[in-house]
Design an enzyme around this catalytic site. Structure first.
Site, PDB file in Angstrom:
ATOM      1  N   HIS A  58      -1.107  -2.444  -9.825  1.00  0.00           N
ATOM      2  CA  HIS A  58      -0.764  -1.179  -8.952  1.00  0.00           C
ATOM      3  C   HIS A  58      -1.352  -1.047  -7.821  1.00  0.00           C
ATOM      4  CE1 HIS A  58       0.112   3.381  -9.279  1.00  0.00           C
ATOM      5  NE2 HIS A  58       0.334   2.936  -7.879  1.00  0.00           N
TER       6      HIS A  58
ATOM      7  N   GLU B  57       0.533   0.176  -0.474  1.00  0.00           N
ATOM      8  CA  GLU B  57      -0.670   0.273  -1.114  1.00  0.00           C
ATOM      9  C   GLU B  57      -1.650  -0.157   0.029  1.00  0.00           C
ATOM     10  OE1 GLU B  57      -2.028   1.116  -4.335  1.00  0.00           O
ATOM     11  OE2 GLU B  57       0.196   1.733  -4.279  1.00  0.00           O
TER      12      GLU B  57
ATOM     13  N   HIS C 110      -4.194   2.803   0.928  1.00  0.00           N
ATOM     14  CA  HIS C 110      -5.767   2.781   0.324  1.00  0.00           C
ATOM     15  C   HIS C 110      -6.636   1.782   1.215  1.00  0.00           C
ATOM     16  CE1 HIS C 110      -4.547   5.178  -3.527  1.00  0.00           C
ATOM     17  NE2 HIS C 110      -3.567   4.209  -3.278  1.00  0.00           N
TER      18      HIS C 110
END
Length: 413
Positions: free
Chosen positions: A84, A147, A151
């Site tokens: 993930h 992602e 992040h």
């Protein structure tokens, strides 16, 4: 001149794979960072107010490696929990996101392959990502870009300002994906469960303690286990602190700070490509209980896109083109006739203006259907745009049931 620990490490790693050369802090200038690099979120780290955060992760010093078990639709290899992401959480509470717009890349992620393969020559890393970091809509590059933008731009030790001036452009992006895959490969969730006799099946269920014991013993700390609406395993999160820079790969397991939503017993672990059958328990004439399996035939979760349009629905049910798509959850009603739809805002339904909306104020939103990947309401599958709030990149537009007077589209999962 003083160099950060990250700058020196990045310089050493530019043309080598992390697995091909080993180096230690003794290779670095003695005045770059503390001799004994602090552990993120530790008292020692918090007291180092004058030390460059290139030397240790701050303020988001809790590092998560998160994995999916996407069984419906089946995503990734049948014997693999897929990646993930690699996330940084605050030491106290919450998490930063989208920290530096200047570092973000195009959401389509098409540039990622050229950076990893063409610029850095690391086809092995790209192949590993293509194998294990999967999007359940098949849009892997977009998922990777999301992602990284959300992040990867928030880690203090891989900020471009931490690198040497002659470091290649995009080194920080390359390092983010290299570190994420490196840590992922050290956390083989499927194998750890299988070693404990926990394997995908639709013929039995498992207890929470069985799953926790299998993973905690291997990881060395308590992991977070997340279930979907069918009480099936959905995600596993591994929490860490990190000693020094991310580039040192010195991740230290810590207990999860999140609490599981899984039941203590009856947890499903369906094979990929299969449905986690909900169970109904009824009393027979002899007083014993019988379990009846009702296949749902719908995905447990999905983004919602508009046919022929860019963007997607966000958690309040409105169409948005610039932000992050919301994850919607789908569940058959007890009589198996309709679908309940939920987002993080609550149950979804149709308001007085016939607009699709999701909130905790909505009740009884069970008149939806899903047919051929399209969402309908009371057997109506055409939708139109409604009112708009905000403007420009922040505009949010409602979607409503089509009345024949507009250019209609479909809601797709």
């Amino acid at each position: 001149m003083k160099y950060s620990i990250l700058a020196i490490l990045a310089h050493l790693l530019t043309n080598i794979k992390a697995t091909q050369e080993v180096f230690t802090l003794s290779d670095l200038p003695p005045d770059s960072c503390p001799i004994d690099s602090p552990i993120s979120c530790s008292k020692n780290a918090q007291e180092l107010e004058n030390v460059n955060s290139c030397c240790y992760e701050s303020p988001a010093g809790v590092i998560l490696l998160t994995q999916f078990w996407d069984y419906n639709p089946a995503t990734g290899p049948d014997n693999l929990f897929t990646q993930h992401g690699l996330w940084g959480n605050m030491c106290s509470y919450g998490y930063p996101q989208f920290c530096d717009p200047s570092l973000e890349i195009n959401p389509n992620g098409e540039i990622i392959r050229s950076i990893i393969v063409d610029q850095f020559g690391d086809e092995e890393l790209y192949n590993n990502m293509s194998y294990s970091w999967k999007d359940y809509h098949g849009k892997d590059s977009s998922f990777w870009a999301h992602e990284y933008n959300k992040h990867g731009t928030c880690f203090s030790t891989i900020k471009p300002s931490c690198y040497l001036s002659n470091t290649p452009k995009n080194q920080n992006l390359y390092d983010f994906f290299r570190i994420a895959i490196g840590l992922f490969n050290k956390l083989p969730t499927y194998d750890w469960l299988a070693e404990a006799g926990i394997v995908p099946t639709n013929s039995k269920t498992y207890s929470l303690s069985e799953i926790q014991s299998a993973l905690n013993d291997k990881f060395g700390a308590n992991v977070f286990i997340k279930c979907d609406y069918n009480h099936a395993i959905n995600e596993i999160w591994y929490y860490h602190h990190v000693k020094g820079s991310l580039l040192q790969h010195n991740f230290l397991p810590i207990d999860s700070v999140a609490h599981t939503n899984c039941p203590s017993t009856g947890i499903k672990y369906p094979p990929k490509g299969k449905v986690a059958h909900p169970t109904l328990t009824t009393k027979t004439t002899t007083g014993t209980s019988t379990t009846i399996h009702n296949p749902t035939g719908i995905p447990a979760r999905s983004y919602v896109h508009l046919s022929g349009k860019s963007g997607c629905l966000i958690s309040n049910g409105k169409w948005y083109t610039s932000g992050t798509c919301a994850t919607y959850h789908f569940k058959k009603t007890i009589d198996d006739s309709n679908i309940e739809i939920r987002s993080s805002k609550g149950i979804c339904g149709i308001n007085g203006n016939e607009e699709f909306t999701c909130s905790r104020a909505v009740s009884g939103g069970t008149d939806f259907q899903i047919k051929d990947g399209k969402i309908g309401y009371q057997d109506k599958f055409d939708w139109c745009f409604g009112s708009t709030t905000g403007s420009g990149s922040t505009a949010q537009t409602s979607v409503k049931l089509a009345d024949g007077s507009c250019d209609s589209f479909q809601l797709l999962i």
